[in-house]
Design an enzyme around this catalytic site. Structure first.
Site, PDB file in Angstrom:
ATOM      1  N   ASP A  70     -26.173   2.305 -19.917  1.00 46.02           N
ATOM      2  CA  ASP A  70     -25.897   2.667 -18.532  1.00 46.02           C
ATOM      3  C   ASP A  70     -27.003   3.545 -17.961  1.00 46.02           C
ATOM      4  O   ASP A  70     -27.007   3.849 -16.758  1.00 46.02           O
ATOM      5  CB  ASP A  70     -24.527   3.334 -18.391  1.00 46.02           C
ATOM      6  CG  ASP A  70     -24.359   4.571 -19.259  1.00 46.02           C
ATOM      7  OD1 ASP A  70     -25.305   4.936 -19.973  1.00 46.02           O
ATOM      8  OD2 ASP A  70     -23.261   5.161 -19.233  1.00 46.02           O
ATOM      9  N   LYS A 124     -20.526  -0.312 -26.396  1.00 47.27           N
ATOM     10  CA  LYS A 124     -20.694   1.092 -26.780  1.00 47.27           C
ATOM     11  C   LYS A 124     -19.909   1.962 -25.813  1.00 47.27           C
ATOM     12  O   LYS A 124     -19.930   1.715 -24.598  1.00 47.27           O
ATOM     13  CB  LYS A 124     -22.165   1.519 -26.781  1.00 47.27           C
ATOM     14  CG  LYS A 124     -22.363   2.983 -27.224  1.00 47.27           C
ATOM     15  CD  LYS A 124     -23.824   3.325 -27.426  1.00 47.27           C
ATOM     16  CE  LYS A 124     -24.580   3.533 -26.145  1.00 47.27           C
ATOM     17  NZ  LYS A 124     -24.096   4.725 -25.385  1.00 47.27           N
ATOM     18  N   GLU A 131     -26.610  11.797 -30.263  1.00 41.70           N
ATOM     19  CA  GLU A 131     -27.608  12.168 -29.263  1.00 41.70           C
ATOM     20  C   GLU A 131     -27.752  13.672 -29.144  1.00 41.70           C
ATOM     21  O   GLU A 131     -26.770  14.399 -28.962  1.00 41.70           O
ATOM     22  CB  GLU A 131     -27.261  11.571 -27.895  1.00 41.70           C
ATOM     23  CG  GLU A 131     -28.295  11.933 -26.829  1.00 41.70           C
ATOM     24  CD  GLU A 131     -28.204  11.124 -25.556  1.00 41.70           C
ATOM     25  OE1 GLU A 131     -28.987  11.396 -24.629  1.00 41.70           O
ATOM     26  OE2 GLU A 131     -27.359  10.216 -25.488  1.00 41.70           O
TER      27      GLU A 131
END
Length: 321
Positions: free
Chosen positions: A49, A118, A186
């Protein structure tokens, strides 16, 4: 599904089986040409995204819609033959509950041909991941810095320092137990990423995490220097295509001003001289010779007019697009 009959595409079980083995190579792609470039070198290609920020100029990923993900997912699918295609579920399409998540994930898979989705979140999303996995939708989880929660974090900050490390470890264990086939870590400290990688049975894919993760993923536009709104500290830039492009544009503009030349975009500029056998265009065939000159603003028009004009077809001493 593979785009060719002689190449076997990666599958979620293939990715899961790489735990502790040869590191996984993962990149983002949003268009068919980029997908074709990265496919031979990647195990996983993610339509993230992040497309909202990289290609559409949004300030965050929160404005990305399901329709946008479907559009770019279809484009990337057409460029892949071997890499596993994973598509992000955008903000607001899965958080309400498992049923909502299933409807939208099923739509993503049916429309794009992706093999997995995801979604962001740990303990809070475990029930949803379990629900999707039990119904044939493979899930790549995403924990640590989850960009869709940027407002809650107060920015794109490192997560998991100090006492917060325990919560992210719990997130990793929860998504693994729920059936995720891999998990993106992340922007977490390397020591925490190392511990998670040693603890969970599924591959960890780092982005600003640790070299010891089972794989790494980068936004291809960051890696090639094409996105300059901001530069993540953890990204190694292998090129500066954005700067190279700006220099090229400046050189073209300077040349045009000095010589009075007008530059036209790619795939548009071309000329044919049938009587001389010259075809300096992108058209596969030349126009027939004749007495009618054709000047058109696009190669499509130049291709269509000589081909589909009613007999007798017009001949052209010159054709310029």
């Amino acid at each position: 599904m593979s785009a060719t009959n002689d190449v076997r595409a990666m599958t979620p079980p293939d990715v899961a089986a790489r735990k502790g083995g040869v590191p996984l190579v993962c990149l983002t792609a949003y268009t068919t040409p980029i997908a074709r470039l990265v496919d031979p070198h990647c195990d996983v290609v993610l339509v993230g995204d992040s497309v909202g920020m990289v290609l559409h100029g949004l300030e965050s990923t929160l404005g990305v819609s399901l329709e946008m993900m479907i559009l770019h997912g279809k484009a990337v699918r057409r460029g892949l033959s071997r890499a596993l295609l994973v598509v992000d579920m955008p903000f607001g399409t899965y958080e309400e509950g498992p049923a909502q998540a299933f409807r939208n994930a099923a739509t993503l898979m049916a429309e794009t041909g992706c093999a997995a989705v995801k979604l962001e979140g740990g303990v809070a999303m475990a029930e949803t991941i379990r629900f999707l996995s039990a119904r044939g939708i493979p899930v790549m989880a995403h924990i640590g810095l989850t960009p869709q929660a940027v407002n809650s974090f107060g920015g794109y900050k490192v997560q998991g320092r100090g006492g917060d490390a325990f919560h992210i470890l719990r997130d990793a264990e929860a998504v693994a137990d729920a059936g995720a086939f891999s998990v993106v870590l992340e922007k977490v400290p390397a020591t925490l990423a190392d511990r998670i990688t040693e603890t969970v049975a599924i591959p960890t894919i780092g982005i600003g995490a640790s070299r010891a993760c089972d794989g790494q993923i980068l936004v291809v536009d960051d890696m090639l220097g094409m996105f300059d709104a901001f530069r993540p500290k953890f990204v190694k830039r292998f090129a500066e295509l954005g700067e190279d492009g700006k220099r090229l544009e400046r050189d073209l503009a300077d040349t045009a001003r000095r010589g009075g030349v007008r530059f036209v975009g790619p795939n548009c500029l071309g000329i044919q001289r049938p009587v001389a056998g010259m075809n300096a265009t992108f058209l596969e065939t030349g126009a027939p010779g004749g007495r009618l000159a054709l000047v058109a603003p696009s190669r499509g028009l130049c291709a269509a007019l000589p081909r589909y004009a009613a007999p007798p077809q017009p001949g052209c001493p010159s054709l310029v697009s």
